[in-house]
Design an enzyme around this catalytic site. Structure first.
Site, PDB file in Angstrom:
ATOM      1  N   HIS A  14       0.846  -1.183   0.000  1.00 30.56           N
ATOM      2  CA  HIS A  14       0.000   0.000   0.000  1.00 30.56           C
ATOM      3  C   HIS A  14       0.880   1.231   0.000  1.00 30.56           C
ATOM      4  CE1 HIS A  14      -0.344   1.001   4.600  1.00 30.56           C
ATOM      5  NE2 HIS A  14       0.787   0.380   4.363  1.00 30.56           N
ATOM      6  N   CYS A  25       5.716   6.248   4.977  1.00 34.88           N
ATOM      7  CA  CYS A  25       4.520   5.547   4.503  1.00 34.88           C
ATOM      8  C   CYS A  25       3.956   6.136   3.206  1.00 34.88           C
ATOM      9  CB  CYS A  25       3.450   5.537   5.585  1.00 34.88           C
ATOM     10  SG  CYS A  25       3.934   4.576   7.030  1.00 34.88           S
ATOM     11  N   HIS A  29       5.179   0.557  -0.262  1.00 37.28           N
ATOM     12  CA  HIS A  29       5.809  -0.420   0.623  1.00 37.28           C
ATOM     13  C   HIS A  29       4.817  -1.537   0.917  1.00 37.28           C
ATOM     14  CE1 HIS A  29       3.606   2.255   3.328  1.00 37.28           C
ATOM     15  NE2 HIS A  29       3.633   1.292   4.237  1.00 37.28           N
ATOM     16  N   HIS A  31       3.655  -5.056   3.644  1.00 43.09           N
ATOM     17  CA  HIS A  31       3.646  -5.638   4.983  1.00 43.09           C
ATOM     18  C   HIS A  31       3.228  -7.105   4.905  1.00 43.09           C
ATOM     19  CE1 HIS A  31       3.923  -1.704   6.899  1.00 43.09           C
ATOM     20  NE2 HIS A  31       2.935  -1.282   6.118  1.00 43.09           N
ATOM     21  N   HIS A  69      -1.103 -10.683  -1.692  1.00 43.51           N
ATOM     22  CA  HIS A  69      -0.230 -10.288  -2.791  1.00 43.51           C
ATOM     23  C   HIS A  69      -0.928  -9.331  -3.758  1.00 43.51           C
ATOM     24  CE1 HIS A  69       2.181 -13.498  -1.115  1.00 43.51           C
ATOM     25  NE2 HIS A  69       3.206 -12.913  -1.691  1.00 43.51           N
ATOM     26  N   GLU A 108       0.673  -4.713  11.142  1.00 45.64           N
ATOM     27  CA  GLU A 108       1.545  -4.517   9.982  1.00 45.64           C
ATOM     28  C   GLU A 108       2.961  -4.976  10.298  1.00 45.64           C
ATOM     29  OE1 GLU A 108      -0.319  -0.581   7.823  1.00 45.64           O
ATOM     30  OE2 GLU A 108       1.450  -0.345   9.069  1.00 45.64           O
TER      31      GLU A 108
END
Length: 118
Positions: A14, A25, A29, A31, A69, A108
């Protein structure tokens, strides 16, 4: 009150583009998310359960098919896909078919958690 939880995992990316450009953020990136669903009931069913864990299988399928994914900004159509947002989303989804749903937690990272509990 009896409470049970079940944990689910998925990996996704996201980007919080509404944040300042120098915020970490704001960059694309990903998680390894952990989703924990909590169910609660004052009484156990005839089998001695709050709910049979197997009955949470539809959530696993939903997560695997829709989120694993994937780029969450595309899934939801906006850039405010935070852990808090995901906790409320999964709570609402679960509450529709599992009325015993009492909370959802989303992680996360190993040190951060967001929870939605009405």
């Amino acid at each position: 009150m009896f409470r049970i939880t079940k944990e689910f995992h998925f990996s996704a990316s996201h980007q919080l583009t509404h944040l300042p450009a120098d915020h970490q953020c704001a960059r694309l990136h990903g998680h390894n998310y952990i989703v924990v669903v909590e169910l609660a009931a004052a009484e156990l069913d005839e089998n001695g359960f709050v709910r049979d864990y197997h009955e949470l299988s539809p959530l696993k399928r939903y997560i695997d098919e829709r989120f694993d994914h994937r780029h969450l900004n595309e899934v939801f159509g906006h850039d405010r896909v935070t852990s808090e947002y995901l906790a409320k989303h999964f709570y609402d989804w679960c509450k529709e078919w599992l009325p015993e749903t009492s909370a959802v937690r989303v992680s996360e990272t190993p040190k951060t958690w967001a929870e939605y509990r009405p």
